[in-house]
Design a protein around this motif. Sequence first.
Motif, mmCIF file in Angstrom:
data_model
loop_
_atom_site.group_PDB
_atom_site.id
_atom_site.type_symbol
_atom_site.label_atom_id
_atom_site.label_comp_id
_atom_site.label_asym_id
_atom_site.label_seq_id
_atom_site.Cartn_x
_atom_site.Cartn_y
_atom_site.Cartn_z
ATOM 1 N N VAL A 93 0.770 -1.234 -0.142
ATOM 2 C CA VAL A 93 0.141 0.262 -0.036
ATOM 3 C C VAL A 93 0.856 1.199 -0.033
ATOM 4 O O VAL A 93 0.562 2.227 -0.798
ATOM 5 C CB VAL A 93 -0.899 0.193 1.113
ATOM 6 C CG1 VAL A 93 -1.862 1.287 1.157
ATOM 7 C CG2 VAL A 93 -2.030 -1.246 1.161
ATOM 8 N N ILE A 94 1.832 1.329 0.686
ATOM 9 C CA ILE A 94 2.861 2.284 0.829
ATOM 10 C C ILE A 94 3.598 2.453 -0.623
ATOM 11 O O ILE A 94 3.697 3.679 -0.979
ATOM 12 C CB ILE A 94 4.030 2.065 1.827
ATOM 13 C CG1 ILE A 94 3.335 2.193 3.244
ATOM 14 C CG2 ILE A 94 5.224 3.196 1.618
ATOM 15 C CD1 ILE A 94 4.262 1.770 4.598
ATOM 16 N N GLY A 95 4.030 1.557 -1.261
ATOM 17 C CA GLY A 95 4.538 1.678 -2.689
ATOM 18 C C GLY A 95 3.527 2.170 -3.546
ATOM 19 O O GLY A 95 3.926 2.944 -4.605
ATOM 20 N N HIS A 96 2.354 1.736 -3.390
ATOM 21 C CA HIS A 96 1.112 2.226 -4.251
ATOM 22 C C HIS A 96 0.835 3.650 -4.164
ATOM 23 O O HIS A 96 0.904 4.400 -5.270
ATOM 24 C CB HIS A 96 0.186 1.493 -4.091
ATOM 25 C CG HIS A 96 -1.217 2.142 -4.875
ATOM 26 N ND1 HIS A 96 -1.477 1.759 -6.310
ATOM 27 C CD2 HIS A 96 -2.300 2.994 -4.877
ATOM 28 C CE1 HIS A 96 -2.311 2.052 -6.596
ATOM 29 N NE2 HIS A 96 -3.062 3.107 -5.814
ATOM 30 N N VAL A 97 1.123 4.246 -2.857
ATOM 31 C CA VAL A 97 0.745 5.354 -2.598
ATOM 32 C C VAL A 97 1.860 6.307 -2.859
ATOM 33 O O VAL A 97 1.892 7.659 -3.414
ATOM 34 C CB VAL A 97 -0.013 5.601 -1.050
ATOM 35 C CG1 VAL A 97 0.408 7.241 -0.787
ATOM 36 C CG2 VAL A 97 -1.151 5.050 -0.973
ATOM 37 N N TRP A 98 3.217 5.958 -2.418
ATOM 38 C CA TRP A 98 4.385 6.547 -2.691
ATOM 39 C C TRP A 98 5.490 5.895 -3.464
ATOM 40 O O TRP A 98 6.469 5.619 -2.706
ATOM 41 C CB TRP A 98 4.792 7.080 -1.268
ATOM 42 C CG TRP A 98 3.760 8.000 -0.464
ATOM 43 C CD1 TRP A 98 3.926 9.270 -0.811
ATOM 44 C CD2 TRP A 98 3.100 7.553 0.706
ATOM 45 N NE1 TRP A 98 2.629 9.826 0.099
ATOM 46 C CE2 TRP A 98 2.407 8.653 1.014
ATOM 47 C CE3 TRP A 98 2.805 6.395 1.473
ATOM 48 C CZ2 TRP A 98 1.579 8.827 2.286
ATOM 49 C CZ3 TRP A 98 2.188 6.551 2.434
ATOM 50 C CH2 TRP A 98 1.693 7.642 2.936
ATOM 51 N N PRO A 99 5.178 5.783 -4.747
ATOM 52 C CA PRO A 99 6.183 5.075 -5.613
ATOM 53 C C PRO A 99 7.541 5.849 -5.796
ATOM 54 O O PRO A 99 7.458 7.061 -6.195
ATOM 55 C CB PRO A 99 5.417 4.751 -6.800
ATOM 56 C CG PRO A 99 4.462 5.850 -6.986
ATOM 57 C CD PRO A 99 4.139 6.402 -5.528
ATOM 58 N N GLY A 106 1.419 8.736 -6.358
ATOM 59 C CA GLY A 106 0.859 7.496 -6.853
ATOM 60 C C GLY A 106 -0.757 7.673 -6.526
ATOM 61 O O GLY A 106 -1.435 8.534 -6.872
ATOM 62 N N GLY A 107 -1.290 6.543 -6.185
ATOM 63 C CA GLY A 107 -2.642 6.287 -5.971
ATOM 64 C C GLY A 107 -3.117 6.799 -4.513
ATOM 65 O O GLY A 107 -2.165 7.120 -3.773
#
Length: 214
Positions: A93-99, A106-107
């Motif tokens: 989730v962290i990677g999706h939000v802060w890629p 991100g999202g």
Amino acid sequence: MDPGIARIVSAVLGYALGCFNTGYYLSRRWRGLDPRGLGTGSSGARNVGRLMGRRGFAVTAAGDVAKGALAPLVATGVGAAEGGMALASVAVVIGHVWPAQLGFRGGRGLTPALGAMLVLAWPVATVTCLVAAGLVKVLGRATWAAVVAVGLSPLIAVVTGQPALVVAAAAVIAVIIAVTHRSHAAEMASALIGQVASRRAGWRVSARHGGDQG
């Protein structure tokens, strides 16, 4: 593999999976667009759907749910136990939000969170979805309902008898979702206050008419 190292690897791989931002790469591929500069400024399924139609929404949502589900599965693949699965679920989730490769933009995390929780603790994901479906009728907006339902997911995890690590992962994800949707908070609060005020006014009018008839 040493359990501690397995957890670290799980977190790193989960974050890397999250960084594969389905909506961004899909929009670039199909339309040459960066969804983060259009609409709501998110690369999530809803914004991509607004820009690219139902097909864009469906592919983006499916990709994000899939990568969310894959993260805890990868954790088990490297020999991590429940702690590694929980870390991977939060990390995706962290990677999706802060890629990292996209400048940490991100999202907003709802779809990968759903995918991760489906594998980590499917009862929590199922009840959360049911709560969200019920809240749509009350709040009138699917996004608002989803955010509130995710906010309740730690409590749902406790009620459904999940281990402490799952409860902790649900709590961290809930905080992330709250942060990414903070712009909706004032709008939602204003709408709810308006609904309450409208209902009170209606009750007063009804009471007044009832008194006049008496």
